[in-house]
Design a protein around this motif. Sequence first.
Motif, PDB file in Angstrom:
ATOM      1  N   GLN A 112      -3.212   8.204   8.095  1.00 50.17           N
ATOM      2  CA  GLN A 112      -2.228   7.457   7.304  1.00 50.17           C
ATOM      3  C   GLN A 112      -1.754   8.277   6.109  1.00 50.17           C
ATOM      4  O   GLN A 112      -0.561   8.313   5.812  1.00 50.17           O
ATOM      5  CB  GLN A 112      -2.820   6.117   6.825  1.00 50.17           C
ATOM      6  CG  GLN A 112      -1.869   5.284   5.993  1.00 50.17           C
ATOM      7  CD  GLN A 112      -0.627   4.853   6.763  1.00 50.17           C
ATOM      8  OE1 GLN A 112      -0.671   4.668   7.975  1.00 50.17           O
ATOM      9  NE2 GLN A 112       0.466   4.694   6.060  1.00 50.17           N
ATOM     10  N   GLN A 116       2.081   9.360   5.397  1.00 51.98           N
ATOM     11  CA  GLN A 116       2.740   9.051   4.121  1.00 51.98           C
ATOM     12  C   GLN A 116       3.326  10.318   3.496  1.00 51.98           C
ATOM     13  O   GLN A 116       4.463  10.320   3.039  1.00 51.98           O
ATOM     14  CB  GLN A 116       1.750   8.413   3.143  1.00 51.98           C
ATOM     15  CG  GLN A 116       1.272   7.027   3.508  1.00 51.98           C
ATOM     16  CD  GLN A 116       2.318   5.957   3.316  1.00 51.98           C
ATOM     17  OE1 GLN A 116       2.858   5.450   4.284  1.00 51.98           O
ATOM     18  NE2 GLN A 116       2.606   5.617   2.090  1.00 51.98           N
ATOM     19  N   LYS A 121       6.788   9.094   1.697  1.00 48.36           N
ATOM     20  CA  LYS A 121       6.578   7.742   1.185  1.00 48.36           C
ATOM     21  C   LYS A 121       5.515   7.771   0.104  1.00 48.36           C
ATOM     22  O   LYS A 121       4.645   8.626   0.099  1.00 48.36           O
ATOM     23  CB  LYS A 121       6.128   6.809   2.305  1.00 48.36           C
ATOM     24  CG  LYS A 121       7.152   6.638   3.397  1.00 48.36           C
ATOM     25  CD  LYS A 121       6.611   5.733   4.478  1.00 48.36           C
ATOM     26  CE  LYS A 121       7.586   5.608   5.624  1.00 48.36           C
ATOM     27  NZ  LYS A 121       7.032   4.829   6.716  1.00 48.36           N
ATOM     28  N   ARG A 122       5.593   6.803  -0.799  1.00 45.47           N
ATOM     29  CA  ARG A 122       4.601   6.672  -1.850  1.00 45.47           C
ATOM     30  C   ARG A 122       4.005   5.284  -1.803  1.00 45.47           C
ATOM     31  O   ARG A 122       4.715   4.310  -1.624  1.00 45.47           O
ATOM     32  CB  ARG A 122       5.227   6.884  -3.220  1.00 45.47           C
ATOM     33  CG  ARG A 122       5.669   8.300  -3.438  1.00 45.47           C
ATOM     34  CD  ARG A 122       6.135   8.512  -4.831  1.00 45.47           C
ATOM     35  NE  ARG A 122       5.076   8.129  -5.751  1.00 45.47           N
ATOM     36  CZ  ARG A 122       5.198   8.155  -7.068  1.00 45.47           C
ATOM     37  NH1 ARG A 122       6.318   8.517  -7.596  1.00 45.47           N
ATOM     38  NH2 ARG A 122       4.210   7.807  -7.844  1.00 45.47           N
ATOM     39  N   THR A 123       2.711   5.205  -1.985  1.00 50.18           N
ATOM     40  CA  THR A 123       2.043   3.915  -2.065  1.00 50.18           C
ATOM     41  C   THR A 123       1.999   3.451  -3.509  1.00 50.18           C
ATOM     42  O   THR A 123       2.244   2.287  -3.803  1.00 50.18           O
ATOM     43  CB  THR A 123       0.604   4.022  -1.504  1.00 50.18           C
ATOM     44  OG1 THR A 123       0.704   4.444  -0.152  1.00 50.18           O
ATOM     45  CG2 THR A 123      -0.108   2.694  -1.558  1.00 50.18           C
TER      46      THR A 123
END
Length: 134
Positions: A112, A116, A121-123
Amino acid sequence: MKVRQNLYIDRELSDALEALAAGTVGNKSRLVNDALADWLARRATREIDDLLKVRLDRITREISHARRDIEVLLESLSLFVRYQLMVTAPLPDADAAAVAVGRERFEKFVAQVGRQLAGGKRTIGHDPDTGGAA
């Protein structure tokens, strides 16, 4: 090609130039020529420095902010890991099923993270309910 110049300079500078030229450094024309060339070169350097100063200051601020963010992330991660290690009971050696589940969870976690990063993408700072930044 050399050009003759008639210049007026202060008496103190003239005396200092005369004393310097009397040594083994060279004649007055050469001294003034070299000094003027050096001064003009430094002036151009200062102009370049002045032009780049704003950009360099901005880059320095951005690096400082990034360093601060990294320190916050590292501290958060270290506190989380310490907490997890303190509250999670160790698995018994004979519990192969629990070890397998842990290994599978870790592999999914690493996959994961890879997705990302690859997708940009950034959490952190991302609100999953709205699909936008928090």
